[in-house]
Write a protein that holds these residues in place. Structure first.
Motif, PDB file in Angstrom:
ATOM      1  N   LYS A  25       0.827  -1.209   0.000  1.00 25.78           N
ATOM      2  CA  LYS A  25       0.000   0.000   0.000  1.00 25.78           C
ATOM      3  C   LYS A  25       0.862   1.260   0.000  1.00 25.78           C
ATOM      4  O   LYS A  25       0.530   2.252  -0.644  1.00 25.78           O
ATOM      5  CB  LYS A  25      -0.937   0.015   1.206  1.00 25.78           C
ATOM      6  CG  LYS A  25      -2.164  -0.864   1.073  1.00 25.78           C
ATOM      7  CD  LYS A  25      -3.142  -0.582   2.203  1.00 25.78           C
ATOM      8  CE  LYS A  25      -4.451  -1.311   2.015  1.00 25.78           C
ATOM      9  NZ  LYS A  25      -5.427  -0.993   3.088  1.00 25.78           N
ATOM     10  N   VAL A  82      -5.717   4.591  -0.677  1.00 21.49           N
ATOM     11  CA  VAL A  82      -4.934   4.164   0.498  1.00 21.49           C
ATOM     12  C   VAL A  82      -4.674   5.318   1.467  1.00 21.49           C
ATOM     13  O   VAL A  82      -3.823   5.219   2.347  1.00 21.49           O
ATOM     14  CB  VAL A  82      -3.585   3.528   0.070  1.00 21.49           C
ATOM     15  CG1 VAL A  82      -3.816   2.266  -0.733  1.00 21.49           C
ATOM     16  CG2 VAL A  82      -2.726   4.517  -0.717  1.00 21.49           C
ATOM     17  N   SER A  84      -6.101   8.124   4.321  1.00 19.77           N
ATOM     18  CA  SER A  84      -7.147   8.458   5.286  1.00 19.77           C
ATOM     19  C   SER A  84      -7.398   9.960   5.355  1.00 19.77           C
ATOM     20  O   SER A  84      -8.523  10.419   5.218  1.00 19.77           O
ATOM     21  CB  SER A  84      -6.757   7.942   6.679  1.00 19.77           C
ATOM     22  OG  SER A  84      -6.726   6.541   6.715  1.00 19.77           O
ATOM     23  N   SER A  98     -10.616   9.048   3.758  1.00 24.29           N
ATOM     24  CA  SER A  98     -11.249   7.807   4.228  1.00 24.29           C
ATOM     25  C   SER A  98     -10.727   7.512   5.625  1.00 24.29           C
ATOM     26  O   SER A  98      -9.951   6.572   5.830  1.00 24.29           O
ATOM     27  CB  SER A  98     -10.948   6.644   3.282  1.00 24.29           C
ATOM     28  OG  SER A  98     -11.427   6.898   1.983  1.00 24.29           O
ATOM     29  N   CYS A 101     -10.763   3.826   7.328  1.00 24.28           N
ATOM     30  CA  CYS A 101     -10.249   2.658   6.620  1.00 24.28           C
ATOM     31  C   CYS A 101      -8.958   2.174   7.278  1.00 24.28           C
ATOM     32  O   CYS A 101      -7.963   2.903   7.315  1.00 24.28           O
ATOM     33  CB  CYS A 101     -10.002   2.975   5.155  1.00 24.28           C
ATOM     34  SG  CYS A 101     -11.515   3.207   4.200  1.00 24.28           S
ATOM     35  N   ASN A 104      -4.675   2.313   6.101  1.00 17.90           N
ATOM     36  CA  ASN A 104      -4.370   3.425   5.210  1.00 17.90           C
ATOM     37  C   ASN A 104      -3.331   4.354   5.815  1.00 17.90           C
ATOM     38  O   ASN A 104      -2.887   4.171   6.947  1.00 17.90           O
ATOM     39  CB  ASN A 104      -5.638   4.208   4.867  1.00 17.90           C
ATOM     40  CG  ASN A 104      -6.445   3.536   3.772  1.00 17.90           C
ATOM     41  OD1 ASN A 104      -6.090   2.478   3.290  1.00 17.90           O
ATOM     42  ND2 ASN A 104      -7.540   4.158   3.381  1.00 17.90           N
ATOM     43  N   TYR A 105      -2.970   5.397   5.056  1.00 20.49           N
ATOM     44  CA  TYR A 105      -1.946   6.350   5.461  1.00 20.49           C
ATOM     45  C   TYR A 105      -2.508   7.768   5.447  1.00 20.49           C
ATOM     46  O   TYR A 105      -3.498   8.054   4.768  1.00 20.49           O
ATOM     47  CB  TYR A 105      -0.746   6.269   4.507  1.00 20.49           C
ATOM     48  CG  TYR A 105      -0.057   4.938   4.533  1.00 20.49           C
ATOM     49  CD1 TYR A 105       0.943   4.677   5.457  1.00 20.49           C
ATOM     50  CD2 TYR A 105      -0.418   3.927   3.646  1.00 20.49           C
ATOM     51  CE1 TYR A 105       1.583   3.443   5.495  1.00 20.49           C
ATOM     52  CE2 TYR A 105       0.207   2.693   3.675  1.00 20.49           C
ATOM     53  CZ  TYR A 105       1.205   2.452   4.599  1.00 20.49           C
ATOM     54  OH  TYR A 105       1.831   1.240   4.643  1.00 20.49           O
ATOM     55  N   SER A 134      -4.638   7.455  10.679  1.00 12.26           N
ATOM     56  CA  SER A 134      -5.371   8.692  10.366  1.00 12.26           C
ATOM     57  C   SER A 134      -4.907   9.904  11.152  1.00 12.26           C
ATOM     58  O   SER A 134      -5.467  10.984  10.997  1.00 12.26           O
ATOM     59  CB  SER A 134      -6.868   8.476  10.622  1.00 12.26           C
ATOM     60  OG  SER A 134      -7.094   8.117  11.968  1.00 12.26           O
TER      61      SER A 134
END
Length: 313
Positions: A25, A82, A84, A98, A101, A104-105, A134
């Motif tokens: 990711k 990918v 946030s 996002s 999620c 994610n990064y 996040s």
């Protein structure tokens, strides 16, 4: 793996990241940023150099290129799947993409640092800081990756994921291929790049400049953070600093967008980065617009700056 230093082998960025063991990711995210830079390059070459008629979070007049570069980066990050949250030097708030999620990064970036230099044809750059999850309001030592892209006579991308510092160049097909791996800094500087008005330096900083000059360091300063830090890294023996000033005790450079990613890169190359009293990567951001003094480069000289500031201010 290739030997340290320069290479003639055409290894592209994605392949190198895979061979370096980077999470898939994170590879996708870094490659999306590299893709965004291709559009920014084109905007610099062909775009409007005028003002946008707006100002950023810091009250600075935005150029049309600032706004366009920010839009390119945000759109690419949002569509990556990918990411946030994002924070840009050109916006007033952290923007949720996002946030819920898992895996994610979150990304903080300066889309076009030094954009006022474009109209006089000097080098500028994009600076990026990446965190897992996040939360962007963390000390820089929790970054999982940092990179900058330099738009100069050549376009180059320099990154770290915590396993050394590596340089890639954009070729004629607009693909990034490996130029140098495991870039390292010497203990002492032979060049220095000082920001801020010298007549506003504190006694400690003034003595630090004298110390550098007495030890043979030569002044090399373009006025852009990305090209000047790049010079420090690629020459392997330099210092960049934008210190605390009379009337500006925290300098002008932003911790989230500029200092944390640059400090991560410098440390991964064997150098150091400090605000004159404390390691940059240990600082807890209090707001997205936090500023700090900045001393980075060869580790012995950063330590000398801290010593002189501790004694003289």
């Amino acid at each position: 793996m290739l030997e340290a230093g320069k290479t003639k082998f055409q290894i592209d960025l994605r392949r190198y990241l895979r061979e370096d063991g980077v999470d898939h990711k994170l590879i996708h995210l870094i490659c999306e940023i590299a893709e965004a830079s291709k559009y920014i390059v084109n905007s610099i070459r062909t775009g409007d150099l005028g003002v946008a008629g707006t100002s950023n979070l810091y009250g600075e007049e935005q150029l049309a290129l600032d706004v366009l570069s920010d839009r390119i980066m945000r759109k690419r990050l949002a569509k990556s799947g990918v990411v946030s949250n994002v924070a840009s030097e050109e916006t007033r708030d952290i923007i949720a993409v996002s946030p819920h999620c898992a895996g994610n990064y979150s990304v903080a970036f300066d889309p076009l640092d030094g954009s006022s230099l474009v109209d006089v044809n000097l080098a500028v750059g994009t600076i990026v800081s990446i965190y897992a999850g996040s939360d962007l309001m963390q000390p820089g030592q929790r970054q999982v990756a940092a990179l900058y892209i330099l738009y100069g006579p050549r376009t180059t991308l320099v990154y770290t994921t915590g396993n050394g510092v590596h340089e890639f160049g954009m070729n004629q097909l607009m693909e990034y291929t490996l130029l140098r791996r495991n870039i390292r800094l010497a203990p002492k500087a032979a060049i220095y790049s000082p920001g801020g008005l010298r007549n506003r330096y504190s006694p400690g900083v003034e003595n630090f400049v004298s110390y550098l000059e007495e030890n043979g360091a030569k002044l090399r300063y373009s006025g852009g953070l990305v090209p000047d830090v790049n010079q420090v890294l690629m020459k392997g023996n330099g210092m960049f600093f934008y210190p605390h000033l009379q009337g500006a005790p925290k300098g002008k450079l932003r911790l989230l967008y500029e200092l944390n990613p640059m400090a991560f890169l410098l440390e991964q190359a064997g150098g150091a980065a400090s605000n004159g009293r404390q390691r940059i990567l240990e600082l807890q951001p209090q707001a997205i617009d936090d500023c700090q003094p900045f001393f980075c480069g060869c580790c012995e000289d950063v330590a000398k700056a801290e010593e002189l500031i501790a004694n003289l201010g």
